[in-house]
Structures are given as C-alpha cells and as structure tokens.
Design a protein around this motif. Structure first.
Motif, PDB file in Angstrom:
ATOM      1  N   CYS A 169      45.365 -79.139  26.208  1.00  0.00           N
ATOM      2  CA  CYS A 169      44.083 -79.347  26.864  1.00  0.00           C
ATOM      3  C   CYS A 169      44.125 -80.695  27.579  1.00  0.00           C
ATOM      4  O   CYS A 169      44.647 -81.677  27.042  1.00  0.00           O
ATOM      5  N   LEU A 170      43.572 -80.748  28.805  1.00  0.00           N
ATOM      6  CA  LEU A 170      43.694 -81.974  29.587  1.00  0.00           C
ATOM      7  C   LEU A 170      42.389 -82.317  30.271  1.00  0.00           C
ATOM      8  O   LEU A 170      41.504 -81.503  30.450  1.00  0.00           O
ATOM      9  N   ASN A 171      42.270 -83.578  30.673  1.00  0.00           N
ATOM     10  CA  ASN A 171      41.297 -83.961  31.683  1.00  0.00           C
ATOM     11  C   ASN A 171      41.970 -84.953  32.607  1.00  0.00           C
ATOM     12  O   ASN A 171      42.918 -85.631  32.227  1.00  0.00           O
ATOM     13  N   HIS A 172      41.509 -85.024  33.863  1.00  0.00           N
ATOM     14  CA  HIS A 172      42.211 -85.800  34.879  1.00  0.00           C
ATOM     15  C   HIS A 172      41.703 -87.234  35.000  1.00  0.00           C
ATOM     16  O   HIS A 172      42.202 -87.985  35.826  1.00  0.00           O
ATOM     17  N   GLU A 173      40.714 -87.614  34.235  1.00  0.00           N
ATOM     18  CA  GLU A 173      40.119 -88.932  34.426  1.00  0.00           C
ATOM     19  C   GLU A 173      40.001 -89.675  33.096  1.00  0.00           C
ATOM     20  O   GLU A 173      39.979 -89.084  32.025  1.00  0.00           O
ATOM     21  N   PRO A 215      43.202 -69.919  31.569  1.00  0.00           N
ATOM     22  CA  PRO A 215      44.231 -69.191  30.826  1.00  0.00           C
ATOM     23  C   PRO A 215      45.236 -70.122  30.159  1.00  0.00           C
ATOM     24  O   PRO A 215      45.494 -71.240  30.625  1.00  0.00           O
ATOM     25  N   ILE A 216      45.801 -69.647  29.053  1.00  0.00           N
ATOM     26  CA  ILE A 216      46.870 -70.346  28.354  1.00  0.00           C
ATOM     27  C   ILE A 216      48.168 -69.585  28.610  1.00  0.00           C
ATOM     28  O   ILE A 216      48.331 -68.451  28.168  1.00  0.00           O
ATOM     29  N   TRP A 217      49.066 -70.201  29.354  1.00  0.00           N
ATOM     30  CA  TRP A 217      50.375 -69.615  29.635  1.00  0.00           C
ATOM     31  C   TRP A 217      51.464 -70.631  29.315  1.00  0.00           C
ATOM     32  O   TRP A 217      51.282 -71.828  29.551  1.00  0.00           O
ATOM     33  N   LYS A 218      52.576 -70.182  28.792  1.00  0.00           N
ATOM     34  CA  LYS A 218      53.760 -71.027  28.605  1.00  0.00           C
ATOM     35  C   LYS A 218      54.757 -70.655  29.690  1.00  0.00           C
ATOM     36  O   LYS A 218      55.213 -69.511  29.753  1.00  0.00           O
ATOM     37  N   VAL A 219      55.069 -71.575  30.578  1.00  0.00           N
ATOM     38  CA  VAL A 219      55.969 -71.301  31.692  1.00  0.00           C
ATOM     39  C   VAL A 219      57.086 -72.327  31.738  1.00  0.00           C
ATOM     40  O   VAL A 219      57.031 -73.377  31.074  1.00  0.00           O
ATOM     41  N   HIS A 220      58.087 -72.030  32.528  1.00  0.00           N
ATOM     42  CA  HIS A 220      59.228 -72.943  32.671  1.00  0.00           C
ATOM     43  C   HIS A 220      58.812 -74.159  33.502  1.00  0.00           C
ATOM     44  O   HIS A 220      58.269 -74.024  34.601  1.00  0.00           O
ATOM     45  N   VAL A 221      59.061 -75.345  32.957  1.00  0.00           N
ATOM     46  CA  VAL A 221      58.757 -76.598  33.646  1.00  0.00           C
ATOM     47  C   VAL A 221      59.977 -77.502  33.561  1.00  0.00           C
ATOM     48  O   VAL A 221      60.505 -77.754  32.470  1.00  0.00           O
ATOM     49  N   ASN A 260      60.290 -84.099  33.770  1.00  0.00           N
ATOM     50  CA  ASN A 260      59.520 -85.043  34.581  1.00  0.00           C
ATOM     51  C   ASN A 260      58.571 -84.348  35.566  1.00  0.00           C
ATOM     52  O   ASN A 260      58.151 -84.949  36.557  1.00  0.00           O
ATOM     53  N   GLU A 261      58.223 -83.092  35.282  1.00  0.00           N
ATOM     54  CA  GLU A 261      57.282 -82.366  36.119  1.00  0.00           C
ATOM     55  C   GLU A 261      56.173 -81.784  35.237  1.00  0.00           C
ATOM     56  O   GLU A 261      56.230 -81.896  34.018  1.00  0.00           O
ATOM     57  N   PHE A 262      55.157 -81.189  35.852  1.00  0.00           N
ATOM     58  CA  PHE A 262      54.124 -80.512  35.069  1.00  0.00           C
ATOM     59  C   PHE A 262      53.600 -79.309  35.837  1.00  0.00           C
ATOM     60  O   PHE A 262      53.774 -79.193  37.058  1.00  0.00           O
ATOM     61  N   SER A 263      52.943 -78.426  35.109  1.00  0.00           N
ATOM     62  CA  SER A 263      52.270 -77.267  35.679  1.00  0.00           C
ATOM     63  C   SER A 263      50.908 -77.168  35.008  1.00  0.00           C
ATOM     64  O   SER A 263      50.821 -77.157  33.780  1.00  0.00           O
ATOM     65  N   LYS A 264      49.825 -77.102  35.807  1.00  0.00           N
ATOM     66  CA  LYS A 264      48.475 -77.172  35.267  1.00  0.00           C
ATOM     67  C   LYS A 264      47.616 -76.015  35.755  1.00  0.00           C
ATOM     68  O   LYS A 264      47.758 -75.544  36.889  1.00  0.00           O
ATOM     69  N   ASN A 265      46.699 -75.576  34.879  1.00  0.00           N
ATOM     70  CA  ASN A 265      45.651 -74.611  35.207  1.00  0.00           C
ATOM     71  C   ASN A 265      44.320 -75.337  35.016  1.00  0.00           C
ATOM     72  O   ASN A 265      44.102 -75.916  33.943  1.00  0.00           O
ATOM     73  N   TYR A 266      43.425 -75.301  35.979  1.00  0.00           N
ATOM     74  CA  TYR A 266      42.299 -76.228  35.896  1.00  0.00           C
ATOM     75  C   TYR A 266      41.052 -75.735  36.616  1.00  0.00           C
ATOM     76  O   TYR A 266      41.084 -74.857  37.476  1.00  0.00           O
ATOM     77  N   LEU A 267      39.935 -76.362  36.246  1.00  0.00           N
ATOM     78  CA  LEU A 267      38.658 -76.276  36.945  1.00  0.00           C
ATOM     79  C   LEU A 267      38.250 -77.694  37.314  1.00  0.00           C
ATOM     80  O   LEU A 267      38.276 -78.587  36.462  1.00  0.00           O
ATOM     81  N   GLY A 306      41.374 -78.530  31.994  1.00  0.00           N
ATOM     82  CA  GLY A 306      42.146 -77.297  31.952  1.00  0.00           C
ATOM     83  C   GLY A 306      43.285 -77.385  30.966  1.00  0.00           C
ATOM     84  O   GLY A 306      43.189 -78.064  29.945  1.00  0.00           O
ATOM     85  N   MET A 307      44.381 -76.691  31.291  1.00  0.00           N
ATOM     86  CA  MET A 307      45.553 -76.614  30.427  1.00  0.00           C
ATOM     87  C   MET A 307      46.771 -77.108  31.191  1.00  0.00           C
ATOM     88  O   MET A 307      46.906 -76.860  32.385  1.00  0.00           O
ATOM     89  N   ALA A 308      47.678 -77.797  30.484  1.00  0.00           N
ATOM     90  CA  ALA A 308      48.868 -78.342  31.124  1.00  0.00           C
ATOM     91  C   ALA A 308      50.120 -77.972  30.345  1.00  0.00           C
ATOM     92  O   ALA A 308      50.125 -77.972  29.117  1.00  0.00           O
ATOM     93  N   ASN A 309      51.198 -77.674  31.078  1.00  0.00           N
ATOM     94  CA  ASN A 309      52.535 -77.534  30.526  1.00  0.00           C
ATOM     95  C   ASN A 309      53.387 -78.662  31.079  1.00  0.00           C
ATOM     96  O   ASN A 309      53.417 -78.883  32.295  1.00  0.00           O
ATOM     97  N   ASP A 310      54.064 -79.380  30.193  1.00  0.00           N
ATOM     98  CA  ASP A 310      54.924 -80.471  30.647  1.00  0.00           C
ATOM     99  C   ASP A 310      56.372 -80.258  30.241  1.00  0.00           C
ATOM    100  O   ASP A 310      57.164 -81.213  30.188  1.00  0.00           O
ATOM    101  N   GLY A 311      56.756 -79.033  29.966  1.00  0.00           N
ATOM    102  CA  GLY A 311      58.113 -78.741  29.551  1.00  0.00           C
ATOM    103  C   GLY A 311      58.285 -78.676  28.053  1.00  0.00           C
ATOM    104  O   GLY A 311      59.377 -78.361  27.554  1.00  0.00           O
TER     105      GLY A 311
END
Length: 244
Positions: free
Chosen positions: A79-83, A24-30, A33-40, A68-73
């Motif tokens: 769109c992101l990948n962890h590696e 999902p694509i959501w815009k949330v409060h961040v 210096n923090e992040f919020s991620k949705n991922y597989l 997945g998807m990341a919000n960083d404020g």
C-alpha cells in the motif's frame, strides 16, 4: 536516463470533494531499481477549467494526492501514498503494508478499496482503506490551500531505468494489455467521485493518457455491471516493443 511511463484515464468534471475506487492487487515482474504502481490520484490543477488534450495531463498540477498499490521487485504488493505529511489515526492498515494475496488472470481478483475525501470544516483530506478511515493529510504539506479537487486520474505507472537507452521488461498492471478484458488485465473498479455534499457521483473519464502505448495502454470500460462507478483497465508487458 529514467522515464516514468503512465497508462491511465482521467476525469475533469469537478469541483469534487474526493473519490473512491477498488485498486487491484497484482504481482508482476519488476526489474531492479524500478517500480510498477496501480493508483488513484486526486489533484487541483492551476488552470481549473483546462481543455483536455488527448494523451496529455493538465499543464500544471499544484496539489495532488495519490494512493494505491506498488510492486518494487519484492515478493509482495505494498500500500502506498505519493506524498509526505500523512497523519495516521488508525493502525488497522498502515501505508507500506504488504499484501500477500494477489489477483490471478482469469481467476479470483483481489482489490483494496481506497477513498480520499474532504469532510465539512477545514480543508483536510482523509484516507480510508476498505471503508476504515486511517488518517488524514496535513494541510501544511500543500503549496496553496487544497480545498477541492478538479482532476482525478486512475491507472498504472512504471518507472523505467532505461539501461543502454532501452526499456526493460518491467510490467504494468497484470502484465497484459486492456484488450485482454477485465478478467485478465488490471483494472480500477467502481471509480466514483464525491460531490461537495459528500454524495457519490458516477463520473465518466474524459481522456486516456498512454505515454508509451506500444507497451502500456489504458481503456475506459464505462459503467461497472455489478457496482456503481466506472471501470478502467490498463497495463502491458513492457520490453522491446516500447522502443519500436
């Protein structure tokens, strides 16, 4: 002190040759210096036949890839990948791409479909976004050969900077708990595993991880009513409830 909070479900019925899901694509409060991620995430633990323990991940995950998807404020989700070690072969979608559309609670929900899969031949993991193969992960990036996955995790993560030793108000998912339902809480929709022939496998998660369930939680909603696969809702508001 920095804390990584997780609210997710995981499946451990491998060996697998990958997985797919709608993120999902959501815009949330961040907070800064923090992040919020949705991922597989797909992974190969050291102990392939580990016994799942409620609320905990496998003791040692050697190889893993997460998308997945990341919000960083900022103003958009990315769109992101962890590696590292990703070789892009198609520029239709780029890792780090910003999406201006977003889901709305009780209204229209926006998703990005992601797939991580192995083809026959060398142990190379491909990534597709919205059914477009965009590249693969260099096999040299893994400590040991990553031939099959045995662990799939789906949900949300928050990095909390813990100013003054207390959680901030950074939200996960949609900012709502899974109890709000699939139209309001963030959800990974239509999770499917792939078997060693590349076929779809409806794969029920075996466990829930919620490192701070008072402020972020996850719930397995079972089979999707409209599409093949499993739905997992997750998220929460953060804030002072985390510390109670």
């Amino acid at each position: 002190m920095v804390i990584l909070q997780i609210a997710a479900a995981y499946a451990a019925g491998g060996p697998y040759h990958g997985a797919s899901a709608a993120i999902p694509i959501w815009k949330v409060h961040v907070e800064p210096n923090e992040f919020s991620k949705n991922y597989l995430l797909i992974a190969s633990p050291h102990e392939r036949r580990f016994v799942p323990i409620k609320g905990k991940r496998p003791p040692d995950i050697l190889n893993q890839i997460a998308v997945g998807m990341a919000n960083d404020g900022g103003d958009k989700s990315h769109c992101l990948n962890h590696e590292c070690g990703f070789i892009q072969t198609n520029n239709q979608f780029a890792l780090g791409t910003a999406f201006s559309n977003e889901s709305r609670a009780g209204g229209e929900l926006d998703f990005v479909k992601v797939s991580l899969y192995r083809q026959t031949g060398p142990a190379v993991w491909w990534l597709s976004i919205n059914d477009v193969a965009i590249g693969y992960f260099n096999s040299g990036m893994f400590a040991v050969p990553f031939v099959e996955s045995f662990y799939h995790e789906m949900g949300g993560r928050v990095l909390n900077s813990m100013p003054g030793g207390k959680h901030t108000s950074t939200q996960m998912g949609s900012g709502m708990f899974p109890s709000a339902g699939l139209r309001n809480a963030a959800s990974i929709v239509g999770y499917l595993a792939f078997n060693n022939n590349g076929g779809d496998l409806v794969d029920d998660p075996v466990n829930i991880i919620a490192t701070s369930p008072k402020c972020y939680d996850a719930k397995d909603f079972g089979r999707d009513l409209n599409y093949p696969g499993i739905d997992v809702a997750y998220g929460g508001p953060g804030g002072p409830e985390c510390d109670r």
